[in-house]
Design a protein around this motif. Structure first.
Motif, PDB file in Angstrom:
ATOM      1  N   GLY A 157      25.721 -28.550  16.965  1.00 31.05           N
ATOM      2  CA  GLY A 157      24.431 -27.914  16.780  1.00 31.05           C
ATOM      3  C   GLY A 157      23.749 -28.453  15.549  1.00 31.05           C
ATOM      4  O   GLY A 157      23.942 -29.609  15.169  1.00 31.05           O
ATOM      5  N   ALA A 158      22.960 -27.615  14.907  1.00 30.11           N
ATOM      6  CA  ALA A 158      22.163 -28.020  13.754  1.00 30.11           C
ATOM      7  C   ALA A 158      22.605 -27.242  12.523  1.00 30.11           C
ATOM      8  O   ALA A 158      23.168 -26.149  12.629  1.00 30.11           O
ATOM      9  CB  ALA A 158      20.681 -27.769  14.021  1.00 30.11           C
ATOM     10  N   ALA A 159      22.325 -27.821  11.360  1.00 28.39           N
ATOM     11  CA  ALA A 159      22.636 -27.164  10.090  1.00 28.39           C
ATOM     12  C   ALA A 159      21.578 -27.531   9.074  1.00 28.39           C
ATOM     13  O   ALA A 159      21.001 -28.623   9.122  1.00 28.39           O
ATOM     14  CB  ALA A 159      24.015 -27.574   9.596  1.00 28.39           C
ATOM     15  N   LEU A 160      21.330 -26.629   8.151  1.00 29.41           N
ATOM     16  CA  LEU A 160      20.374 -26.862   7.072  1.00 29.41           C
ATOM     17  C   LEU A 160      20.936 -26.314   5.768  1.00 29.41           C
ATOM     18  O   LEU A 160      21.555 -25.243   5.746  1.00 29.41           O
ATOM     19  CB  LEU A 160      19.048 -26.148   7.339  1.00 29.41           C
ATOM     20  CG  LEU A 160      18.043 -26.770   8.311  1.00 29.41           C
ATOM     21  CD1 LEU A 160      16.892 -25.793   8.552  1.00 29.41           C
ATOM     22  CD2 LEU A 160      17.509 -28.086   7.758  1.00 29.41           C
ATOM     23  N   LEU A 161      20.717 -27.045   4.689  1.00 28.69           N
ATOM     24  CA  LEU A 161      20.869 -26.486   3.353  1.00 28.69           C
ATOM     25  C   LEU A 161      19.523 -25.895   2.976  1.00 28.69           C
ATOM     26  O   LEU A 161      18.481 -26.542   3.154  1.00 28.69           O
ATOM     27  CB  LEU A 161      21.274 -27.575   2.363  1.00 28.69           C
ATOM     28  CG  LEU A 161      21.398 -27.142   0.903  1.00 28.69           C
ATOM     29  CD1 LEU A 161      22.532 -26.142   0.713  1.00 28.69           C
ATOM     30  CD2 LEU A 161      21.602 -28.371   0.000  1.00 28.69           C
ATOM     31  N   VAL A 162      19.546 -24.682   2.457  1.00 31.76           N
ATOM     32  CA  VAL A 162      18.305 -23.961   2.159  1.00 31.76           C
ATOM     33  C   VAL A 162      18.375 -23.432   0.734  1.00 31.76           C
ATOM     34  O   VAL A 162      19.434 -22.986   0.275  1.00 31.76           O
ATOM     35  CB  VAL A 162      18.096 -22.791   3.140  1.00 31.76           C
ATOM     36  CG1 VAL A 162      16.750 -22.102   2.896  1.00 31.76           C
ATOM     37  CG2 VAL A 162      18.189 -23.275   4.588  1.00 31.76           C
ATOM     38  N   ALA A 163      17.244 -23.493   0.032  1.00 28.14           N
ATOM     39  CA  ALA A 163      17.166 -22.950  -1.326  1.00 28.14           C
ATOM     40  C   ALA A 163      15.972 -22.017  -1.436  1.00 28.14           C
ATOM     41  O   ALA A 163      14.957 -22.208  -0.757  1.00 28.14           O
ATOM     42  CB  ALA A 163      17.043 -24.076  -2.346  1.00 28.14           C
ATOM     43  N   MET A 164      16.106 -21.024  -2.308  1.00 27.41           N
ATOM     44  CA  MET A 164      15.030 -20.075  -2.561  1.00 27.41           C
ATOM     45  C   MET A 164      14.939 -19.811  -4.062  1.00 27.41           C
ATOM     46  O   MET A 164      15.963 -19.793  -4.760  1.00 27.41           O
ATOM     47  CB  MET A 164      15.279 -18.747  -1.829  1.00 27.41           C
ATOM     48  CG  MET A 164      15.419 -18.882  -0.328  1.00 27.41           C
ATOM     49  SD  MET A 164      15.791 -17.297   0.485  1.00 27.41           S
ATOM     50  CE  MET A 164      14.177 -16.493   0.385  1.00 27.41           C
ATOM     51  N   ALA A 165      13.737 -19.616  -4.551  1.00 25.86           N
ATOM     52  CA  ALA A 165      13.509 -19.172  -5.926  1.00 25.86           C
ATOM     53  C   ALA A 165      13.283 -17.666  -5.875  1.00 25.86           C
ATOM     54  O   ALA A 165      12.220 -17.198  -5.445  1.00 25.86           O
ATOM     55  CB  ALA A 165      12.314 -19.890  -6.530  1.00 25.86           C
ATOM     56  N   VAL A 166      14.279 -16.896  -6.286  1.00 26.71           N
ATOM     57  CA  VAL A 166      14.260 -15.446  -6.135  1.00 26.71           C
ATOM     58  C   VAL A 166      14.172 -14.793  -7.507  1.00 26.71           C
ATOM     59  O   VAL A 166      14.966 -15.121  -8.405  1.00 26.71           O
ATOM     60  CB  VAL A 166      15.540 -14.958  -5.412  1.00 26.71           C
ATOM     61  CG1 VAL A 166      15.478 -13.451  -5.177  1.00 26.71           C
ATOM     62  CG2 VAL A 166      15.728 -15.703  -4.092  1.00 26.71           C
ATOM     63  N   PRO A 167      13.248 -13.867  -7.719  1.00 29.85           N
ATOM     64  CA  PRO A 167      13.233 -13.124  -8.986  1.00 29.85           C
ATOM     65  C   PRO A 167      14.595 -12.486  -9.243  1.00 29.85           C
ATOM     66  O   PRO A 167      15.228 -11.950  -8.320  1.00 29.85           O
ATOM     67  CB  PRO A 167      12.143 -12.070  -8.762  1.00 29.85           C
ATOM     68  CG  PRO A 167      11.250 -12.665  -7.719  1.00 29.85           C
ATOM     69  CD  PRO A 167      12.156 -13.450  -6.819  1.00 29.85           C
ATOM     70  N   SER A 168      15.051 -12.548 -10.467  1.00 19.04           N
ATOM     71  CA  SER A 168      16.420 -12.104 -10.778  1.00 19.04           C
ATOM     72  C   SER A 168      16.671 -10.670 -10.360  1.00 19.04           C
ATOM     73  O   SER A 168      17.773 -10.334  -9.888  1.00 19.04           O
ATOM     74  CB  SER A 168      16.696 -12.277 -12.270  1.00 19.04           C
ATOM     75  OG  SER A 168      15.752 -11.548 -13.047  1.00 19.04           O
ATOM     76  N   GLU A 169      15.658  -9.812 -10.492  1.00 23.92           N
ATOM     77  CA  GLU A 169      15.870  -8.403 -10.140  1.00 23.92           C
ATOM     78  C   GLU A 169      16.004  -8.190  -8.634  1.00 23.92           C
ATOM     79  O   GLU A 169      16.447  -7.124  -8.187  1.00 23.92           O
ATOM     80  CB  GLU A 169      14.732  -7.546 -10.701  1.00 23.92           C
ATOM     81  CG  GLU A 169      13.360  -7.776 -10.066  1.00 23.92           C
ATOM     82  CD  GLU A 169      12.588  -8.922 -10.687  1.00 23.92           C
ATOM     83  OE1 GLU A 169      11.374  -9.061 -10.366  1.00 23.92           O
ATOM     84  OE2 GLU A 169      13.187  -9.689 -11.486  1.00 23.92           O
ATOM     85  N   ARG A 170      15.636  -9.189  -7.844  1.00 18.74           N
ATOM     86  CA  ARG A 170      15.732  -9.079  -6.388  1.00 18.74           C
ATOM     87  C   ARG A 170      16.880  -9.901  -5.809  1.00 18.74           C
ATOM     88  O   ARG A 170      17.090  -9.889  -4.589  1.00 18.74           O
ATOM     89  CB  ARG A 170      14.421  -9.536  -5.734  1.00 18.74           C
ATOM     90  CG  ARG A 170      13.204  -8.693  -6.044  1.00 18.74           C
ATOM     91  CD  ARG A 170      12.014  -9.165  -5.212  1.00 18.74           C
ATOM     92  NE  ARG A 170      12.319  -9.108  -3.781  1.00 18.74           N
ATOM     93  CZ  ARG A 170      11.638  -9.780  -2.844  1.00 18.74           C
ATOM     94  NH1 ARG A 170      10.629 -10.561  -3.183  1.00 18.74           N
ATOM     95  NH2 ARG A 170      11.972  -9.683  -1.563  1.00 18.74           N
ATOM     96  N   LEU A 171      17.619 -10.606  -6.649  1.00 21.78           N
ATOM     97  CA  LEU A 171      18.561 -11.598  -6.137  1.00 21.78           C
ATOM     98  C   LEU A 171      19.612 -10.987  -5.216  1.00 21.78           C
ATOM     99  O   LEU A 171      19.879 -11.502  -4.128  1.00 21.78           O
ATOM    100  CB  LEU A 171      19.238 -12.331  -7.300  1.00 21.78           C
ATOM    101  CG  LEU A 171      20.146 -13.482  -6.883  1.00 21.78           C
ATOM    102  CD1 LEU A 171      19.370 -14.560  -6.150  1.00 21.78           C
ATOM    103  CD2 LEU A 171      20.847 -14.078  -8.096  1.00 21.78           C
ATOM    104  N   GLU A 172      20.225  -9.890  -5.616  1.00 19.61           N
ATOM    105  CA  GLU A 172      21.275  -9.303  -4.780  1.00 19.61           C
ATOM    106  C   GLU A 172      20.717  -8.825  -3.443  1.00 19.61           C
ATOM    107  O   GLU A 172      21.349  -9.004  -2.397  1.00 19.61           O
ATOM    108  CB  GLU A 172      21.974  -8.169  -5.525  1.00 19.61           C
ATOM    109  CG  GLU A 172      22.814  -8.653  -6.688  1.00 19.61           C
ATOM    110  CD  GLU A 172      23.697  -7.546  -7.246  1.00 19.61           C
ATOM    111  OE1 GLU A 172      23.720  -6.443  -6.652  1.00 19.61           O
ATOM    112  OE2 GLU A 172      24.358  -7.788  -8.269  1.00 19.61           O
ATOM    113  N   ALA A 173      19.538  -8.237  -3.459  1.00 19.57           N
ATOM    114  CA  ALA A 173      18.947  -7.740  -2.214  1.00 19.57           C
ATOM    115  C   ALA A 173      18.603  -8.887  -1.278  1.00 19.57           C
ATOM    116  O   ALA A 173      18.861  -8.825  -0.059  1.00 19.57           O
ATOM    117  CB  ALA A 173      17.699  -6.911  -2.516  1.00 19.57           C
ATOM    118  N   VAL A 174      18.014  -9.957  -1.814  1.00 19.08           N
ATOM    119  CA  VAL A 174      17.672 -11.098  -0.960  1.00 19.08           C
ATOM    120  C   VAL A 174      18.930 -11.803  -0.477  1.00 19.08           C
ATOM    121  O   VAL A 174      19.006 -12.237   0.679  1.00 19.08           O
ATOM    122  CB  VAL A 174      16.733 -12.067  -1.707  1.00 19.08           C
ATOM    123  CG1 VAL A 174      16.480 -13.321  -0.875  1.00 19.08           C
ATOM    124  CG2 VAL A 174      15.410 -11.378  -2.029  1.00 19.08           C
TER     125      VAL A 174
END
Length: 330
Positions: free
Chosen positions: A61-78
């Motif tokens: 199948g397919a695979a992707l490496l993904v990155a996000m810039a997440v505010p620190s206070e939201r990191l665990e939730a995201v």
């Protein structure tokens, strides 16, 4: 029996014969039951992820490496939202503005992009999507007795995509992906489950290895549990006409456990990646610097992203996840 020897020696070349644990026992001078008990103890303490296959890119199948810039206070939730996505198998916090990095797999690229589109809507955050373009060294295991990857790199075919698993063989692929049962005759158990001869099971796995569909078949360790928890991804920006030669040179350096080329993205100019796993931060930095010098890229634009938190780590699930979906719909 030394646990590290047991886990270290069979990261590659796990026996493809009727009684693999007896063969390992003969090599170590212990009986079959002791080998099985040793692997079971490693599974319970978390240092053994599984004994099974690591697929080449494009095998299922397919695979992707993904990155996000997440505010620190939201990191665990995201991060929890990411973990809940089908197909996510690695999810780490890293020291960078782009601080959340994960790998997602699925049946095809369109499915992955649809899942990521939904994540962007739900989280209100953009994603960097970084598809693999060429592998120079990946998932080859590493030396648990010293610096990770201390052995020279094995010969690695740089494929864009591996020969895929045939639809008639996907049920076996799901078992290979999930892991060998810790039984005296594990392949016979698979054969009984599939309704096929044991010899056919062994021959199919051997063929996948020969053709490069499987990169390796063996012990898959959990490096954090074994003390390799100072890990860094280094990314380089190289001219496109240099990256293959430099990538091959970088992959051959001691200490480099993963090395591959990925597409650039808007706001992310890097196209060559490598991983170094180690026990001490400064030792990892020294290994990266030495490898970059040897590959002739120490002066090229690059960044070092240490991991700081692990939210999820498991093997890629191309086939077993599909089997679960089929069972749910049955």
């Amino acid at each position: 029996m030394d646990r590290v020897t047991l886990l270290n020696r069979w990261q590659h070349g796990f026996p493809l014969e009727s009684r693999p644990f007896a063969r390992i026992g003969a090599a170590l001078g212990v009986d079959e039951a002791a080998v099985i008990a040793g692997f079971e103890a490693a599974r319970i303490d978390g240092s053994l992820s599984r004994i099974g296959g690591v697929w080449a890119a494009g095998a299922g199948g397919a695979a992707l490496l993904v990155a996000m810039a997440v505010p620190s206070e939201r990191l665990e939730a995201v991060a929890a939202q990411v973990d809940a996505l089908p197909g996510v198998n690695h999810n780490y916090e890293r020291e960078h503005r782009f601080n959340l990095w994960f790998v997602i797999t699925g049946p095809d690229a369109a499915t992955l992009h649809a899942r990521l589109d939904a994540l962007e809507r739900d989280a209100g955050l953009a994603t960097l999507r970084l598809p693999m373009r060429k592998v120079y060294r990946i998932d080859l295991g590493f030396d648990l007795r010293g610096l990770a990857g201390a052995e020279p790199a094995r010969s690695e075919r740089t494929r864009h995509a591996a020969p895929p698993v045939a639809s008639s063989e996907r049920a076996l692929a799901a078992l290979v992906e999930s892991g060998v049962p810790l039984l005296a005759q594990p392949y016979a158990a698979w054969a009984e489950q599939l309704g096929t001869p044991e010899a056919e099971v062994l021959a199919t796995i051997g063929r996948w290895l020969d053709r490069g569909t499987l990169r390796r078949f063996g012990v898959v360790v959990r490096h954090h549990e074994l003390g390799f928890d100072r890990n860094a991804m280094t990314v380089f920006d190289l001219p496109d006409d240099e990256v293959d030669a430099r990538g091959a040179a970088l992959a051959a350096q001691p200490g480099v456990t993963l090395c591959y080329r990925r597409e650039r993205a808007e706001g992310w100019p890097y196209n060559l990646y490598c991983m170094v796993h180690g026990r001490e931060r400064e030792a990892v930095r020294a290994t990266i610097a030495a490898a970059a010098r040897a590959a002739g890229i120490a002066d090229r634009p690059h960044e070092v992203l240490f991991s700081t938190r692990r939210f999820k780590q498991q093997g890629g699930r191309y086939f077993s996840a599909a089997q679960e979906v089929q069972r749910e719909h049955a």
